[in-house]
Design a protein around this motif. Structure first.
Motif, short mmCIF file in Angstrom:
data_model
loop_
_atom_site.label_atom_id
_atom_site.label_comp_id
_atom_site.label_asym_id
_atom_site.label_seq_id
_atom_site.Cartn_x
_atom_site.Cartn_y
_atom_site.Cartn_z
N VAL A 1 -8.14 -7.02 9.70
CA VAL A 1 -8.23 -6.23 8.48
C VAL A 1 -9.36 -6.79 7.61
CG1 VAL A 1 -7.04 -5.44 6.42
CG2 VAL A 1 -5.80 -5.70 8.56
N HIS A 2 -10.30 -5.94 7.25
CA HIS A 2 -11.40 -6.36 6.40
C HIS A 2 -10.87 -6.64 5.00
CE1 HIS A 2 -15.21 -6.18 4.18
NE2 HIS A 2 -15.78 -6.47 5.34
N PRO A 3 -11.38 -7.67 4.31
CA PRO A 3 -10.85 -7.99 2.97
C PRO A 3 -11.04 -6.87 1.96
CG PRO A 3 -12.78 -9.31 3.51
CD PRO A 3 -12.35 -8.66 4.79
N ASN A 4 -12.02 -5.98 2.18
CA ASN A 4 -12.23 -4.86 1.25
C ASN A 4 -11.71 -3.54 1.80
OD1 ASN A 4 -13.51 -6.45 -0.68
ND2 ASN A 4 -15.49 -6.26 0.37
N ALA A 5 -10.80 -3.61 2.75
CA ALA A 5 -10.30 -2.39 3.37
C ALA A 5 -9.37 -1.65 2.41
CB ALA A 5 -9.54 -2.74 4.65
N LEU A 6 -9.33 -0.33 2.57
CA LEU A 6 -8.49 0.55 1.77
C LEU A 6 -7.40 1.11 2.66
CD1 LEU A 6 -8.22 1.97 -1.04
CD2 LEU A 6 -9.53 3.85 -0.05
N GLY A 7 -6.16 0.85 2.30
CA GLY A 7 -5.04 1.34 3.09
C GLY A 7 -4.70 2.76 2.72
N ILE A 8 -4.82 3.68 3.69
CA ILE A 8 -4.57 5.10 3.45
C ILE A 8 -3.24 5.48 4.08
CG2 ILE A 8 -5.45 7.44 3.76
CD1 ILE A 8 -8.23 6.26 4.09
N GLY A 9 -2.30 5.90 3.23
CA GLY A 9 -1.01 6.36 3.70
C GLY A 9 -0.90 7.86 3.60
N ALA A 10 0.29 8.38 3.89
CA ALA A 10 0.49 9.82 3.83
C ALA A 10 0.36 10.34 2.40
CB ALA A 10 1.86 10.18 4.41
N ARG A 11 0.88 9.58 1.44
CA ARG A 11 0.85 10.04 0.05
C ARG A 11 0.24 9.02 -0.92
NH1 ARG A 11 6.81 12.88 -0.93
NH2 ARG A 11 6.58 14.53 0.64
N THR A 12 -0.12 7.85 -0.43
CA THR A 12 -0.59 6.79 -1.32
C THR A 12 -1.84 6.14 -0.75
OG1 THR A 12 0.79 5.11 -0.26
CG2 THR A 12 1.75 6.31 -2.13
N LEU A 13 -2.52 5.43 -1.62
CA LEU A 13 -3.63 4.56 -1.25
C LEU A 13 -3.29 3.17 -1.74
CD1 LEU A 13 -6.92 6.52 -2.11
CD2 LEU A 13 -5.84 6.23 0.11
N THR A 14 -3.60 2.16 -0.91
CA THR A 14 -3.36 0.77 -1.27
C THR A 14 -4.69 0.05 -1.31
OG1 THR A 14 -1.20 0.83 -0.20
CG2 THR A 14 -2.10 -1.34 -0.70
N PHE A 15 -4.97 -0.63 -2.41
CA PHE A 15 -6.24 -1.30 -2.60
C PHE A 15 -6.13 -2.76 -2.15
CE2 PHE A 15 -6.06 2.19 -5.61
CZ PHE A 15 -7.28 2.81 -5.39
N PRO A 16 -7.25 -3.43 -1.91
CA PRO A 16 -7.21 -4.81 -1.40
C PRO A 16 -6.42 -5.77 -2.29
CG PRO A 16 -9.41 -3.90 -1.18
CD PRO A 16 -8.63 -2.91 -1.97
N ASP A 17 -6.38 -5.55 -3.60
CA ASP A 17 -5.65 -6.46 -4.48
C ASP A 17 -4.16 -6.17 -4.54
OD1 ASP A 17 -5.73 -4.08 -5.78
OD2 ASP A 17 -6.50 -4.86 -7.69
N GLY A 18 -3.68 -5.22 -3.73
CA GLY A 18 -2.26 -4.89 -3.70
C GLY A 18 -1.87 -3.73 -4.59
N ALA A 19 -2.75 -3.31 -5.49
CA ALA A 19 -2.44 -2.15 -6.33
C ALA A 19 -2.39 -0.89 -5.49
CB ALA A 19 -3.49 -2.01 -7.44
N THR A 20 -1.61 0.05 -5.92
CA THR A 20 -1.44 1.29 -5.16
C THR A 20 -1.40 2.47 -6.11
OG1 THR A 20 -0.01 2.43 -3.57
CG2 THR A 20 1.08 1.08 -5.24
N CYS A 21 -1.66 3.65 -5.59
CA CYS A 21 -1.64 4.86 -6.41
C CYS A 21 -1.21 6.04 -5.58
CB CYS A 21 -3.01 5.11 -7.07
SG CYS A 21 -4.38 5.18 -5.91
N ALA A 22 -0.66 7.04 -6.24
CA ALA A 22 -0.22 8.27 -5.61
C ALA A 22 -0.89 9.45 -6.31
CB ALA A 22 1.30 8.40 -5.69
N PHE A 23 -0.99 10.58 -5.61
CA PHE A 23 -1.77 11.71 -6.10
C PHE A 23 -0.93 12.97 -6.06
CE2 PHE A 23 -4.33 8.64 -3.85
CZ PHE A 23 -5.24 8.25 -4.81
N PHE A 24 -1.14 13.82 -7.10
CA PHE A 24 -0.39 15.06 -7.22
C PHE A 24 -1.32 16.18 -7.64
CE2 PHE A 24 2.58 11.63 -7.81
CZ PHE A 24 3.70 12.03 -7.10
#
Length: 606
Positions: free
Chosen positions: A14-37
């Motif tokens: 996993v690259h240290p600057n990778a962006l985790g893409i989920g079905a409904r959320t995004l997870t940033f490298p620092d652990g923060a996450t967000c959801a979209f509507f």
């Protein structure tokens, strides 16, 4: 050759600057996450500021609005098709004996009204996409935030649906790239779309004209505070604050923003605080009391109405002016009669009579009036008391014809060079010149008259009465009077001062001294919480009182360029002076024309 099966678990890289893409959320490298509507459902009717609850949400919530105009021809064609479908559906239900579909009937009525509005040119259609991004520090926090945001949206009758398997597109749509990667839009008309913009405050009446001024941000939410003085019953305001609370900064900020809108502003400036602003915007700047500056109070206005008796009005003003010069509350009837006769005689000796054809002749000077009084049996005493203004220490201001006539979009009368004993006289002269411009029937336009440090004039009874008359009559001439003072006792301690406050549709209160909070609280009907707010307010925090039901606390907000032009902080002014001496004058986006002592008639300095 045998192949050996490895039982070791392979670890994913996993690259240290990778962006985790989920079905409904995004997870940033620092652990923060967000959801979209995406908002897919809207109420049938909306009011002004209907997006305000989402915009003022206490958590971190991004609200993104994508707007695309629909061409008129396309909008008309779509409305015709929509009406045809709705009417066909209603007719089919009637023929088959089904119950009436009220939703279809309501949609048909709305489409008919919208088509009529478009046909008359009263509005347009827009494609609008509304998207929300909910941020949180962890997945657990995100779940709770999402539930709160969806509940808030549901209370507004907004249906917020998650962008399932399109999280990356949801993120891109909420970034400031003007790219709608979701494409879930709804047709809005002009009225509904305008009501969505965050340019209203739920605590104040909705501005109804183009002269609303941004005062700052609400102290109770992140919403903006807009106030339109020209949309009120009268256009006057009163600003009260102790020294250093930011009242002059606020007044200059409103002045500058009204100039943006073409409002003509005239200022009585006792402390020379408006010089930088006047220089930047090309205003007329008059330094009463400076060397070489003359002002003739006997000048007649250049323009007047067909039925105006200019000579009589000038005689009445001269009585008010001389009462202020003599330091008297009012003149006795015998003195008034003597003055009236002397004034008319002085004008007659200069060839000016009640015939309007003579009013363009050069006006006599104050010295000529004193000479006339000296020869009058009952005028000797008045002439002796006026001697300092003609032959004594105060003669320089009145010793000659007027050198600079006020004109332009910003007129500033600076009184700092006048001695303290002359401040009330200078203020009265400035207000008289401004009022003659405001009351000109041939030049009607929006105007604002700013009287800074009004306590200087309120100390004199004649000056207070003049200010009161201006407060009463300004609305009839499409003008507003802004009274600014740090001495609440002088304003609230007299009947005239209280009448001026009563004739102000808006009152702006900044930080107050404990000694004055009692009188201010009683005058403005402040609650205990509002009194505590004014006692502990930081610089720039204010309370706008616009009637018993409309009051809001706000923080004054200025852009960096505006702050440079209007600041009165000595440290900031010293830093600006050092910067200008090192790098030269800072360029501003305004035209710079500075009129000070030149001989100028009524031409526009621009």
């Amino acid at each position: 050759m045998k192949l050996r099966r490895t039982t070791e678990k392979r670890s994913a890289f996993v690259h240290p600057n990778a962006l985790g893409i989920g079905a409904r959320t995004l997870t940033f490298p620092d652990g923060a996450t967000c959801a979209f509507f995406a908002v897919t459902g809207y109420p049938r009717e909306v009011g002004a500021g209907w997006l305000e609850p989402l915009l003022t949400y206490p958590g971190r919530l991004d609200v993104c609005l994508h707007i695309e105009p629909i061409p008129q021809a396309v909008a008309a064609m779509r409305l015709r098709r929509q009406l045809a479908r709705l009417e066909s559906s209603s007719q089919a239900d009637t023929q088959q004996g089904r119950l009436q579909d009220f939703d279809t009937e309501a949609a048909a009525d709305d489409a008919t009204e919208l088509a009529a509005s478009l046909a008359r040119g009263h509005g347009r259609l827009f494609k609008v996409g509304l998207y929300l991004t909910v941020h949180a520090a962890s997945q657990e926090d995100l779940t709770a935030e999402v539930e709160r945001v969806r509940t808030l949206a549901a209370s507004l009758l907004l249906d917020a649906q998650p962008t399932t398997f399109r999280a990356l597109q949801g993120w891109a749509s909420c970034l400031p790239f003007a790219t709608d990667a979701i494409g879930l839009t709804r047709s809005f008309d002009t009225t509904a779309l305008a009501a969505a913009f965050p340019f209203t405050s739920p605590d104040l009446p909705v501005p109804t004209s183009t002269s609303a001024v941004l005062y700052g941000l609400s102290a109770s939410s992140s919403g903006v505070v807009l106030w339109d003085r020209f949309a009120q019953d009268n256009h006057n305001s009163v600003t009260l604050a102790q020294s250093g609370a930011g009242k002059s900064f606020f007044t200059k900020l409103e002045t500058l923003r009204l100039l943006y809108q073409g409002v003509e502003v005239a200022v009585v400036d006792p402390e020379d605080e408006y010089a930088r602003l006047a220089h930047a915007v090309g205003g007329t700047y008059l330094r009463l009391g400076a060397t070489g500056v003359r002002w003739n109070p006997l000048d007649l206005p250049a323009s007047h109405g067909p039925r105006d008796d200019v000579l009589a009005r000038r005689a009445l003003f001269l009585q008010t002016l001389i009462a202020t010069m003599l330091g008297q509350a009012s003149l006795g009837p015998h003195i008034r009669a003597t003055l009236d006769t002397a004034v008319l005689t002085t004008y007659a000796e200069a060839g000016i009579t009640r015939d309007p054809a003579t009013w363009s002749r050069p006006a006599p000077l104050l010295g000529d009036l004193v000479t006339t009084l000296t020869g009058h049996p009952q005028g000797e005493d008045i002439a002796v008391q006026l001697a300092p203004y003609v032959t004594g220490s105060y003669r320089e201001l009145f010793d000659g014809p007027t050198t600079t006539h006020p004109s332009g979009h910003l007129i500033v009368f600076s009184l700092r060079d006048l001695p303290e004993e002359m401040k009330a006289v200078g203020t009265l002269l400035a207000l008289d010149a401004i009022w003659r411009r405001v009351a000109n029937p041939r030049d009607r336009r929006k105007r604002l008259v700013v009287v800074d440090e009004a306590w200087l004039l309120m100390r004199e009874d004649a000056g207070a009465r003049f200010l009161f008359r201006m407060a009463k009559a300004a609305r009839k001439h499409w003008a507003g009077l802004a009274v600014v003072t740090q001495d609440a006792a002088d304003l609230l301690g007299s009947e005239l001062g209280q009448a001026i406050v009563a004739n102000a549709a808006g009152q702006i209160l900044l930080r107050q001294a404990p000694q004055a909070i009692g009188a201010i609280g009683a005058t403005f009907g402040l609650s205990e919480g509002e009194r505590q707010f004014l006692l502990t307010a930081e610089r720039g925090e204010a309370l706008l009182v616009a009637g018993p039901a409309s009051r809001i606390a706000f923080q004054v907000i200025a852009s960096p360029i505006e702050a440079e032009l209007i600041t009165t902080d000595p440290a900031e002014l010293a830093e600006l002076a050092r910067r200008e001496s090192r790098d030269g004058p800072t360029p501003t986006p305004f035209t710079s024309t500075f009129v000070q002592d030149e001989d100028e008639e009524d031409g526009d300095p621009l």
